[in-house]
Design a protein around this motif. Structure first.
Motif, PDB file in Angstrom:
ATOM      1  N   GLY A  12       0.820  -1.214   0.000  1.00  0.00           N
ATOM      2  CA  GLY A  12       0.000   0.000   0.000  1.00  0.00           C
ATOM      3  C   GLY A  12       0.847   1.253   0.000  1.00  0.00           C
ATOM      4  N   GLN A  13       0.171   2.366  -0.166  1.00  0.00           N
ATOM      5  CA  GLN A  13       0.872   3.650  -0.228  1.00  0.00           C
ATOM      6  C   GLN A  13       1.265   4.114   1.161  1.00  0.00           C
ATOM      7  N   PRO A  14       2.413   4.785   1.303  1.00  0.00           N
ATOM      8  CA  PRO A  14       2.692   5.429   2.589  1.00  0.00           C
ATOM      9  C   PRO A  14       1.584   6.445   2.838  1.00  0.00           C
ATOM     10  N   GLU A  15       1.119   6.485   4.091  1.00  0.00           N
ATOM     11  CA  GLU A  15      -0.050   7.329   4.369  1.00  0.00           C
ATOM     12  C   GLU A  15       0.296   8.807   4.246  1.00  0.00           C
ATOM     13  N   GLY A  16      -0.357   9.482   3.316  1.00  0.00           N
ATOM     14  CA  GLY A  16      -0.332  10.930   3.193  1.00  0.00           C
ATOM     15  C   GLY A  16       0.978  11.592   3.558  1.00  0.00           C
ATOM     16  N   LYS A  17       2.050  11.212   2.876  1.00  0.00           N
ATOM     17  CA  LYS A  17       3.359  11.792   3.187  1.00  0.00           C
ATOM     18  C   LYS A  17       3.318  13.319   3.135  1.00  0.00           C
ATOM     19  N   SER A  18       2.539  13.854   2.177  1.00  0.00           N
ATOM     20  CA  SER A  18       2.545  15.304   2.001  1.00  0.00           C
ATOM     21  C   SER A  18       1.697  16.008   3.066  1.00  0.00           C
ATOM     22  N   ARG A  19       0.779  15.280   3.676  1.00  0.00           N
ATOM     23  CA  ARG A  19      -0.146  15.926   4.598  1.00  0.00           C
ATOM     24  C   ARG A  19       0.174  15.553   6.039  1.00  0.00           C
TER      25      ARG A  19
ATOM     26  N   ALA B 230      -1.675   9.060   9.433  1.00  0.00           N
ATOM     27  CA  ALA B 230      -3.011   8.494   9.252  1.00  0.00           C
ATOM     28  C   ALA B 230      -3.895   9.547   8.607  1.00  0.00           C
ATOM     29  N   LYS B 231      -4.689   9.111   7.638  1.00  0.00           N
ATOM     30  CA  LYS B 231      -5.659  10.042   7.067  1.00  0.00           C
ATOM     31  C   LYS B 231      -6.734  10.278   8.118  1.00  0.00           C
ATOM     32  N   LYS B 232      -7.310  11.474   8.095  1.00  0.00           N
ATOM     33  CA  LYS B 232      -8.315  11.843   9.099  1.00  0.00           C
ATOM     34  C   LYS B 232      -9.422  10.792   9.188  1.00  0.00           C
ATOM     35  N   GLU B 233      -9.863  10.314   8.006  1.00  0.00           N
ATOM     36  CA  GLU B 233     -11.013   9.400   8.014  1.00  0.00           C
ATOM     37  C   GLU B 233     -10.586   7.953   8.230  1.00  0.00           C
ATOM     38  N   GLU B 234      -9.285   7.718   8.354  1.00  0.00           N
ATOM     39  CA  GLU B 234      -8.814   6.334   8.451  1.00  0.00           C
ATOM     40  C   GLU B 234      -9.319   5.698   9.743  1.00  0.00           C
ATOM     41  N   SER B 235      -9.962   4.593   9.633  1.00  0.00           N
ATOM     42  CA  SER B 235     -10.532   3.925  10.800  1.00  0.00           C
ATOM     43  C   SER B 235      -9.951   2.523  10.911  1.00  0.00           C
ATOM     44  N   VAL B 236     -10.222   1.896  12.032  1.00  0.00           N
ATOM     45  CA  VAL B 236      -9.788   0.509  12.227  1.00  0.00           C
ATOM     46  C   VAL B 236     -10.393  -0.371  11.137  1.00  0.00           C
TER      47      VAL B 236
END
Length: 245
Positions: A139-146, A224-230
């Motif tokens: 998977g992609q690294p989580e939101g590197k830019s944000r 972690a993206k804001k909406e990222e959930s378990v």
């Protein structure tokens, strides 16, 4: 909507799992290590008196001054073959000198989560360790830019307790929450969410721990993206593994 009851159920399950005890106290948290002490040196120090040492880890961080190099963080973990060996070592090795530093010891799992490690260890044995590949680097690294104050940590070794992760991340700032999602059998899923009070603290942890190995596994960190959930993480992991858990 549906996420809230699921989260509440997961929290209740987590509390139940923490009630399980027995045989979990096999790991010692070792502080005040010399920065010269290696994992091998730590293991050799405790592989005496007939004790069985399953693993010894000096926690490392990335050296900001030298690419590809890591630095000791001055503490580590020693896992023994039995709780009896760990308790004996705790009694006899506190204050022992290693590389000119007096060792400070405590049982890793005693403080806040004595049952947690036992539940994880017993369930990992029951499932034959088949879940070991979870939480890998896919998977992609989580939101590197944000940048965010919340990190997602993948590739967490199944030996690591919530308490140990707390010790590791609280070195960089004040933790708001630390969640280690679990399966119904009590073992964790190989990833964690770490939320700091500020973005600056999260960035500091992210920078320092990029090359950290815990129990021989390299932690994979991202924002972690804001909406990222378990639930979202669970679905993502299952898709990476072809749907099996």
């Amino acid at each position: 909507g549906a996420a809230a009851p699921a989260a509440a159920g997961a929290a209740a399950a987590e509390e139940e799992e923490e009630e399980e005890g027995g045989g979990g106290e096999r790991t010692i948290f070792v502080k005040n290590l010399s920065f010269k002490t290696t994992s091998e040196g730590l293991k050799a120090c405790f592989s005496t008196n007939g004790w069985t040492v399953r693993s010894a880890t000096v926690v490392q961080k990335r050296d900001p001054k030298a690419a590809g190099r890591t630095l000791s963080m001055g503490y580590g973990f020693v896992e023994f073959g039995s709780a009896a060996h760990a308790h004996d070592a705790l009694r006899r090795m506190g204050g022992v000198r290693l590389d000119e530093h007096l060792l400070q010891l405590k049982l890793s799992s005693r403080e806040r989560a004595s049952g947690e490690r036992a539940a994880a260890a017993s369930s990992a044995r029951r499932s034959g360790g088949k879940a070991r590949g979870e939480g890998g680097e896919g998977g992609q690294p989580e939101g590197k830019s944000r940048a965010s104050n919340k990190l997602v940590v993948r590739n967490v070794p199944f030996e690591a307790s919530k308490n140990e992760l707390k010790e590791l991340f609280s070195a960089f700032g004040v933790l708001k929450t630390l969640r280690v999602p679990k399966k119904f059998d009590g073992s964790h899923r190989g990833f964690a969410f770490v939320e700091f009070v500020s973005k600056a603290e999260a960035a500091k942890a992210m920078e320092a721990l990029q090359s950290t190995h815990l129990y021989g596994r390299k932690l994979v960190l991202g924002y972690a993206k804001k909406e990222e959930s378990v639930e979202a993480m669970r679905a993502k992991l299952q898709s990476q593994q072809g749907g099996g858990s």
